[in-house]
Write a protein that holds these residues in place. Structure first.
Motif, PDB file in Angstrom:
ATOM      1  N   UNK A  59       0.832  -1.190   0.000  1.00 34.48           N
ATOM      2  CA  UNK A  59       0.000   0.000   0.000  1.00 34.48           C
ATOM      3  C   UNK A  59       0.869   1.243   0.000  1.00 34.48           C
ATOM      4  N   UNK A  60       0.272   2.421  -0.144  1.00 36.18           N
ATOM      5  CA  UNK A  60       1.043   3.668  -0.160  1.00 36.18           C
ATOM      6  C   UNK A  60       1.807   3.895   1.143  1.00 36.18           C
ATOM      7  N   UNK A  61       3.043   4.350   1.005  1.00 40.66           N
ATOM      8  CA  UNK A  61       3.875   4.645   2.163  1.00 40.66           C
ATOM      9  C   UNK A  61       5.304   4.852   1.721  1.00 40.66           C
ATOM     10  N   UNK A  62       6.197   5.075   2.681  1.00 38.59           N
ATOM     11  CA  UNK A  62       7.617   5.241   2.380  1.00 38.59           C
ATOM     12  C   UNK A  62       8.401   5.144   3.675  1.00 38.59           C
ATOM     13  N   UNK A  63       9.692   4.826   3.593  1.00 36.15           N
ATOM     14  CA  UNK A  63      10.516   4.845   4.806  1.00 36.15           C
ATOM     15  C   UNK A  63      10.492   6.209   5.501  1.00 36.15           C
ATOM     16  N   UNK A  64      10.495   7.289   4.734  1.00 30.85           N
ATOM     17  CA  UNK A  64      10.460   8.626   5.330  1.00 30.85           C
ATOM     18  C   UNK A  64       9.184   8.852   6.128  1.00 30.85           C
ATOM     19  N   UNK A  65       8.066   8.379   5.594  1.00 27.42           N
ATOM     20  CA  UNK A  65       6.784   8.528   6.291  1.00 27.42           C
ATOM     21  C   UNK A  65       6.780   7.700   7.575  1.00 27.42           C
ATOM     22  N   UNK A  66       7.292   6.471   7.494  1.00 25.12           N
ATOM     23  CA  UNK A  66       7.378   5.624   8.683  1.00 25.12           C
ATOM     24  C   UNK A  66       8.203   6.315   9.765  1.00 25.12           C
ATOM     25  N   UNK A  67       9.333   6.883   9.378  1.00 22.23           N
ATOM     26  CA  UNK A  67      10.205   7.534  10.352  1.00 22.23           C
ATOM     27  C   UNK A  67       9.606   8.837  10.880  1.00 22.23           C
ATOM     28  N   UNK A  68       8.863   9.540  10.040  1.00 26.21           N
ATOM     29  CA  UNK A  68       8.192  10.752  10.520  1.00 26.21           C
ATOM     30  C   UNK A  68       7.177  10.394  11.601  1.00 26.21           C
ATOM     31  N   UNK A  69       6.384   9.353  11.351  1.00 25.09           N
ATOM     32  CA  UNK A  69       5.414   8.926  12.366  1.00 25.09           C
ATOM     33  C   UNK A  69       6.128   8.473  13.634  1.00 25.09           C
ATOM     34  N   UNK A  70       7.221   7.747  13.473  1.00 23.54           N
ATOM     35  CA  UNK A  70       7.979   7.250  14.622  1.00 23.54           C
ATOM     36  C   UNK A  70       8.555   8.393  15.455  1.00 23.54           C
ATOM     37  N   UNK A  71       8.838   9.518  14.817  1.00 27.01           N
ATOM     38  CA  UNK A  71       9.462  10.646  15.520  1.00 27.01           C
ATOM     39  C   UNK A  71       8.569  11.238  16.603  1.00 27.01           C
ATOM     40  N   UNK A  72       7.271  10.948  16.555  1.00 26.20           N
ATOM     41  CA  UNK A  72       6.338  11.480  17.553  1.00 26.20           C
ATOM     42  C   UNK A  72       6.188  10.548  18.758  1.00 26.20           C
ATOM     43  N   UNK A  73       6.919   9.438  18.756  1.00 30.30           N
ATOM     44  CA  UNK A  73       6.792   8.426  19.811  1.00 30.30           C
ATOM     45  C   UNK A  73       8.070   8.419  20.629  1.00 30.30           C
ATOM     46  N   UNK A  74       7.935   8.636  21.951  1.00 29.26           N
ATOM     47  CA  UNK A  74       9.130   8.951  22.738  1.00 29.26           C
ATOM     48  C   UNK A  74       9.440   7.999  23.882  1.00 29.26           C
ATOM     49  N   UNK A  75       8.740   6.870  23.971  1.00 28.52           N
ATOM     50  CA  UNK A  75       8.935   6.047  25.171  1.00 28.52           C
ATOM     51  C   UNK A  75       9.543   4.683  24.865  1.00 28.52           C
ATOM     52  N   UNK A  76      10.195   4.502  23.717  1.00 32.90           N
ATOM     53  CA  UNK A  76      10.654   3.170  23.319  1.00 32.90           C
ATOM     54  C   UNK A  76      12.076   2.889  23.821  1.00 32.90           C
ATOM     55  N   UNK A  77      12.270   1.662  24.333  1.00 37.92           N
ATOM     56  CA  UNK A  77      13.572   1.215  24.832  1.00 37.92           C
ATOM     57  C   UNK A  77      13.839  -0.192  24.306  1.00 37.92           C
ATOM     58  N   UNK A  78      14.953  -0.774  24.735  1.00 41.25           N
ATOM     59  CA  UNK A  78      15.256  -2.144  24.342  1.00 41.25           C
ATOM     60  C   UNK A  78      14.235  -3.132  24.887  1.00 41.25           C
ATOM     61  N   UNK A  79      13.536  -2.748  25.963  1.00 35.56           N
ATOM     62  CA  UNK A  79      12.537  -3.630  26.567  1.00 35.56           C
ATOM     63  C   UNK A  79      11.145  -3.475  25.942  1.00 35.56           C
ATOM     64  N   UNK A  80      10.993  -2.536  25.034  1.00 40.30           N
ATOM     65  CA  UNK A  80       9.673  -2.276  24.452  1.00 40.30           C
ATOM     66  C   UNK A  80       9.208  -3.431  23.565  1.00 40.30           C
ATOM     67  N   UNK A  81       7.902  -3.642  23.567  1.00 40.61           N
ATOM     68  CA  UNK A  81       7.288  -4.639  22.693  1.00 40.61           C
ATOM     69  C   UNK A  81       6.351  -3.917  21.733  1.00 40.61           C
TER      70      UNK A  81
END
Length: 263
Positions: A27-49
């Motif tokens: 479907x429509x998307x791109x690595x840049x779009x994925x990373x832009x969305x990810x940039x708004x998420x701030x609580x991820x660590x090595x223990x995150x699921x």
């Protein structure tokens, strides 16, 4: 029923799976779009699921895995997609923390409040935007995030041809303000909303799909079902070219709130 009035669900699932398996993105998307969305998420660590629901062959999942250190469980209904997904994860050296599983969005293999992030690019429509937001919420920890891309109307009114197409294919499509309101009502704090660039459709989805269509038609020359499937794909692309100012994909990023009126 004419091809114009069909939805993707009216075609043979095995043929659909084979056709889309040949593409990096379903479907429509791109690595840049994925990373832009990810940039708004701030609580991820090595223990995150993290769960990627409706992952397809995992184009966006592999991008996520390169930028977050947690464990990712990716789920899709099609076994062929998951086989390709796990092969790609192994080839990328990610198999120790990235795993694809066969499963359904309405019966997720997770415990309540197990997940730090639920991801779903262009796939929540399979269960429905509002239903997905509501049913998936229990799997998120308090303060966990959901990030989904979903088809949206850009205007309150649009030409009959494109309106009728979407009402047949996915009646739950809505305007962005209404979708944000649904996010809030489902028990999330809307964090960010942005529209996917046109290139996510034209250069990164339709262009590679054109190549896949030619290969598919050559393989299944004379197969009426295959020909109708490709005719549907081409009709969908033509509609986008004609009516792209009226609709597209929107990314919604939201955070699970602690208090919620629903039980």
């Amino acid at each position: 029923m004419s091809d114009e009035n069909k939805s993707i669900y009216d075609f043979d699932f095995n043929l659909i799976c084979e056709f889309f398996s040949s593409m990096e993105r379903q479907g429509p998307g791109s690595p840049d779009v994925t990373l832009k969305a990810l940039s708004f998420i701030d609580n991820l660590t090595e223990q995150s699921h993290i769960a990627d629901l409706g992952c397809g062959t995992g184009g966006q999942t592999m991008t996520l895995a390169k930028y977050v250190q947690g464990k990712i469980t990716a789920l899709d209904l099609f076994p062929d997609f998951i086989n390709i997904f796990n092969r790609n994860a192994t080839q990328s050296g990610l198999q120790d923390r990235v795993k694809g599983v066969v499963g359904s969005m309405d019966n997720l293999p997770f415990q309540d409040e197990e997940l730090d992030l639920i991801w779903s690019e262009g796939a929540i429509y399979n269960i429905g935007f509002e239903r997905g937001l509501n049913e998936w919420r229990k799997y998120l920890k308090n303060g966990g995030y959901i990030a989904v891309s979903e088809s949206s109307w850009f205007t309150d009114e649009r030409p009959a041809e494109i309106n009728d197409f979407w009402m047949n294919a996915y009646p739950e499509i809505d305007t962005i303000p209404n979708q944000v309101a649904k996010v809030h009502k489902a028990g999330y704090l809307p964090v960010a909303t942005f529209i996917l660039p046109e290139t996510c459709w034209t250069e990164l989805y339709f262009a590679p799909k054109n190549i896949a269509e030619e290969i598919f038609l050559n393989k299944y020359a004379g197969n009426k079902t295959a020909e109708k499937l490709i005719a549907y794909q081409r009709y969908e692309a033509e509609l986008y070219r004609k009516y792209k100012e009226f609709y597209g994909y929107t990314f919604f990023i939201a955070k699970k709130t602690r208090s919620h009126g629903k039980k």
